[in-house]
Design a protein around this motif. Sequence first.
Motif, PDB file in Angstrom:
ATOM      1  N   ASP A 114      38.154  21.391  61.870  1.00 56.45           N
ATOM      2  CA  ASP A 114      38.820  22.381  62.723  1.00 56.45           C
ATOM      3  C   ASP A 114      40.255  21.948  62.987  1.00 56.45           C
ATOM      4  O   ASP A 114      40.492  20.873  63.540  1.00 56.45           O
ATOM      5  CB  ASP A 114      38.103  22.518  64.074  1.00 56.45           C
ATOM      6  CG  ASP A 114      36.762  23.215  63.953  1.00 56.45           C
ATOM      7  OD1 ASP A 114      36.646  24.130  63.120  1.00 56.45           O
ATOM      8  OD2 ASP A 114      35.840  22.832  64.696  1.00 56.45           O
ATOM      9  N   TYR A 139      42.257  22.015  72.875  1.00 53.74           N
ATOM     10  CA  TYR A 139      41.589  23.050  72.077  1.00 53.74           C
ATOM     11  C   TYR A 139      40.098  23.148  72.398  1.00 53.74           C
ATOM     12  O   TYR A 139      39.418  22.140  72.559  1.00 53.74           O
ATOM     13  CB  TYR A 139      41.779  22.714  70.600  1.00 53.74           C
ATOM     14  CG  TYR A 139      41.091  23.638  69.638  1.00 53.74           C
ATOM     15  CD1 TYR A 139      41.710  24.798  69.204  1.00 53.74           C
ATOM     16  CD2 TYR A 139      39.829  23.339  69.142  1.00 53.74           C
ATOM     17  CE1 TYR A 139      41.086  25.643  68.304  1.00 53.74           C
ATOM     18  CE2 TYR A 139      39.196  24.183  68.245  1.00 53.74           C
ATOM     19  CZ  TYR A 139      39.821  25.326  67.836  1.00 53.74           C
ATOM     20  OH  TYR A 139      39.203  26.159  66.946  1.00 53.74           O
ATOM     21  N   LYS A 140      39.614  24.369  72.474  1.00 53.01           N
ATOM     22  CA  LYS A 140      38.176  24.636  72.594  1.00 53.01           C
ATOM     23  C   LYS A 140      37.830  25.763  71.630  1.00 53.01           C
ATOM     24  O   LYS A 140      38.487  26.807  71.627  1.00 53.01           O
ATOM     25  CB  LYS A 140      37.804  25.038  74.023  1.00 53.01           C
ATOM     26  CG  LYS A 140      37.859  23.866  74.986  1.00 53.01           C
ATOM     27  CD  LYS A 140      37.325  24.209  76.346  1.00 53.01           C
ATOM     28  CE  LYS A 140      35.909  24.634  76.358  1.00 53.01           C
ATOM     29  NZ  LYS A 140      34.863  23.654  76.402  1.00 53.01           N
ATOM     30  N   LYS A 141      36.802  25.553  70.833  1.00 48.86           N
ATOM     31  CA  LYS A 141      36.382  26.521  69.808  1.00 48.86           C
ATOM     32  C   LYS A 141      36.138  27.913  70.356  1.00 48.86           C
ATOM     33  O   LYS A 141      36.480  28.907  69.727  1.00 48.86           O
ATOM     34  CB  LYS A 141      35.097  26.040  69.128  1.00 48.86           C
ATOM     35  CG  LYS A 141      35.296  25.274  67.897  1.00 48.86           C
ATOM     36  CD  LYS A 141      33.929  25.003  67.256  1.00 48.86           C
ATOM     37  CE  LYS A 141      34.099  24.169  66.028  1.00 48.86           C
ATOM     38  NZ  LYS A 141      32.852  23.912  65.339  1.00 48.86           N
ATOM     39  N   GLU A 142      35.521  27.982  71.523  1.00 50.50           N
ATOM     40  CA  GLU A 142      35.110  29.287  72.050  1.00 50.50           C
ATOM     41  C   GLU A 142      36.252  30.092  72.648  1.00 50.50           C
ATOM     42  O   GLU A 142      36.063  31.258  72.998  1.00 50.50           O
ATOM     43  CB  GLU A 142      33.967  29.141  73.073  1.00 50.50           C
ATOM     44  CG  GLU A 142      34.303  28.297  74.266  1.00 50.50           C
ATOM     45  CD  GLU A 142      34.009  26.813  74.093  1.00 50.50           C
ATOM     46  OE1 GLU A 142      34.015  26.113  75.113  1.00 50.50           O
ATOM     47  OE2 GLU A 142      33.789  26.344  72.967  1.00 50.50           O
ATOM     48  N   GLU A 164      43.590  21.932  65.045  1.00 55.25           N
ATOM     49  CA  GLU A 164      43.905  22.154  66.440  1.00 55.25           C
ATOM     50  C   GLU A 164      45.199  21.449  66.821  1.00 55.25           C
ATOM     51  O   GLU A 164      45.509  20.382  66.303  1.00 55.25           O
ATOM     52  CB  GLU A 164      42.763  21.679  67.342  1.00 55.25           C
ATOM     53  CG  GLU A 164      42.321  20.261  67.090  1.00 55.25           C
ATOM     54  CD  GLU A 164      41.026  19.897  67.806  1.00 55.25           C
ATOM     55  OE1 GLU A 164      41.026  18.856  68.499  1.00 55.25           O
ATOM     56  OE2 GLU A 164      40.039  20.635  67.671  1.00 55.25           O
ATOM     57  N   ASN A 216      44.019  28.980  73.724  1.00 56.32           N
ATOM     58  CA  ASN A 216      44.214  27.584  73.325  1.00 56.32           C
ATOM     59  C   ASN A 216      45.688  27.207  73.334  1.00 56.32           C
ATOM     60  O   ASN A 216      46.051  26.108  73.765  1.00 56.32           O
ATOM     61  CB  ASN A 216      43.581  27.313  71.955  1.00 56.32           C
ATOM     62  CG  ASN A 216      42.109  27.054  72.058  1.00 56.32           C
ATOM     63  OD1 ASN A 216      41.662  26.277  72.890  1.00 56.32           O
ATOM     64  ND2 ASN A 216      41.330  27.703  71.210  1.00 56.32           N
TER      65      ASN A 216
END
Length: 135
Positions: free
Chosen positions: A52, A15-18, A54, A24
Amino acid sequence: MGTKLVDHIIIFSAYKKELSKDENKARHHGIISGMRLLNLRFTECLGNYMGDLEESILVIIENDSQREYIRKLAIFLEQESILERFNDGMAFLYYLDNSEPRLKLGKINEISQAEAFSSMNYTYVKSTGRYYQAG
């Protein structure tokens, strides 16, 4: 409660926030496919990391080369950290850019759903329906 995870494990995420939800999900499924090809023992989880949610993966580590592979994979995926629990039961958070020393979290224990939902950090193991937290 009281059920404990056993074995040497690493929990990490792609997972990456952006990235978008679809991006994702694609990263996560790509990692799952790779785990299956390599015959690694793993289970899919849902993690809450600093608030967060994920998709994450719990890998049972059987030797040093598997450990090193997962660490390198997490670095390639540009992850901030991985959670590693050793056979003695102690769990640590490792920052992959080495900006901070490993953070000792304590033992991983089963917690209730209510405890998990009131926390900023937990792991939900999909295959068992159980929640875990270090500390």
